[in-house]
Write a protein that holds these residues in place. Structure first.
Motif, PDB file in Angstrom:
ATOM      1  N   GLY A 125       0.476  -0.894   0.106  1.00 34.32           N
ATOM      2  CA  GLY A 125      -0.132  -0.462  -0.512  1.00 34.32           C
ATOM      3  C   GLY A 125       0.967   0.902  -0.315  1.00 34.32           C
ATOM      4  O   GLY A 125       1.375   1.371   0.748  1.00 34.32           O
ATOM      5  N   ASP A 129      -3.098   4.821  -0.008  1.00 39.15           N
ATOM      6  CA  ASP A 129      -4.310   4.077   0.028  1.00 39.15           C
ATOM      7  C   ASP A 129      -4.689   3.181   0.845  1.00 39.15           C
ATOM      8  O   ASP A 129      -4.974   3.048   1.648  1.00 39.15           O
ATOM      9  CB  ASP A 129      -3.238   2.613  -0.512  1.00 39.15           C
ATOM     10  N   VAL A 140      -6.889  -3.327  -3.368  1.00 40.74           N
ATOM     11  CA  VAL A 140      -6.246  -1.866  -2.377  1.00 40.74           C
ATOM     12  C   VAL A 140      -7.581  -0.731  -3.553  1.00 40.74           C
ATOM     13  O   VAL A 140      -7.181  -1.348  -4.800  1.00 40.74           O
ATOM     14  CB  VAL A 140      -4.718  -1.813  -3.399  1.00 40.74           C
ATOM     15  N   ASN A 141      -7.660   0.405  -3.091  1.00 48.41           N
ATOM     16  CA  ASN A 141      -8.947   0.790  -3.644  1.00 48.41           C
ATOM     17  C   ASN A 141     -10.110   0.172  -4.057  1.00 48.41           C
ATOM     18  O   ASN A 141     -10.562   0.753  -5.060  1.00 48.41           O
ATOM     19  CB  ASN A 141      -7.814   1.574  -4.308  1.00 48.41           C
TER      20      ASN A 141
END
Length: 265
Positions: A125, A129, A140-141
């Motif tokens: 990250g 993020d 991630v996101n």
């Protein structure tokens, strides 16, 4: 009786000056000390500014890095901070010529809760993020990092343990292999971590055998401040089997096959 006489030295032959032996010896010693000092200065400069070697003491980054790997770390990859200098001197924070690490980089850093300890993990990250692990799958996101199961294999450093080798691939094509020890393990399910500015979320590739950013700093890493980064892992120069030692010359050739001049991915 025949008498012999020595001929007198010719006036045309120049005499050779006498040099005391001690003077030549002192000159040799001084020159040798100069060469050694210059070599040490050069090595120290390279060690401080450019590259630094590390050995891998744990299995948390298997299968990419294993116990016994002798690793070269680039210090100029992200610029310099106090953490990248020998002995972590008490200098102001921040990074000189600082550059942001990229997702997927393998990074050597000083552990936030104990800067004397040097650890290695992968950047998952970036600042800003949102990272979460659900059922062992990293997102991630809100976007899952795709996983491709490969095969059940023996753990490199613990062959009696069987793990699933899984390939993870980022959208930009960067890829690496992780170990999955099975479902329901600690760290397989987490809350959402929001990565603040100037920090990173780190994970080990041996997902069920790594204390990383999924745990607080006093247990694992917590969120890693950029100032704690030493550099980016670049190359495994060689790898020795467990038990090999600099103090036991008969073990110097106990190399692990296939792990010489191996790029870190």
């Amino acid at each position: 009786m025949t008498h012999t006489t020595e001929a007198a030295p010719s006036a045309d032959v120049p005499s050779i000056p006498h040099v005391p032996p001690s003077r030549g010896l002192v000159h040799e010693v001084v020159e040798s000390v100069k060469v050694i000092a210059m070599g040490l200065l050069f090595a120290t400069a390279v060690h401080t500014i450019a590259f630094q070697p590390f050995t891998i003491p744990s299995s948390s980054m298997e299968p990419g890095l294993v116990i016994g790997d002798y690793l070269v770390v680039s210090k100029f990859a992200y610029g310099w901070s106090r953490a990248s200098l020998p002995f972590n001197p008490p200098l102001p924070g921040g990074r000189l010529f600082g550059r942001t690490a990229e997702r997927g980089d393998v990074v050597v850093f000083r552990r936030p809760s104990d800067p004397k300890q040097t650890w290695v993990k992968r950047v998952i990250g970036l600042p800003g993020d949102r990272v979460q692990v659900s059922g062992g799958v990293v997102s991630v996101n809100g976007t899952v990092i795709p996983r491709t199961p490969l095969d059940v294999v023996p753990d490199h450093d613990m062959p009696t343990r069987r793990v699933l080798a899984v390939r993870e691939t980022l959208a930009d094509g960067r890829t690496w292999v992780t170990y999955d020890g099975g479902s329901g393990r600690p760290g397989d399910d987490t809350d959402v971590f929001v990565v603040p500015e100037g920090q990173y979320f780190m994970m080990g590739d041996n997902r069920d055998n790594s204390l990383d950013s999924r745990w607080p700093a006093d247990v694992g890493v917590g969120l890693l401040p950029a100032g704690n980064i030493v550099g980016r892992a670049e190359l495994v120069v060689a790898s020795w089997t467990p038990g090999a030692s600099l103090y036991m010359p008969w073990t110097w050739l106990n190399l692990q096959p296939g792990r010489v001049f191996r790029p870190v991915r």
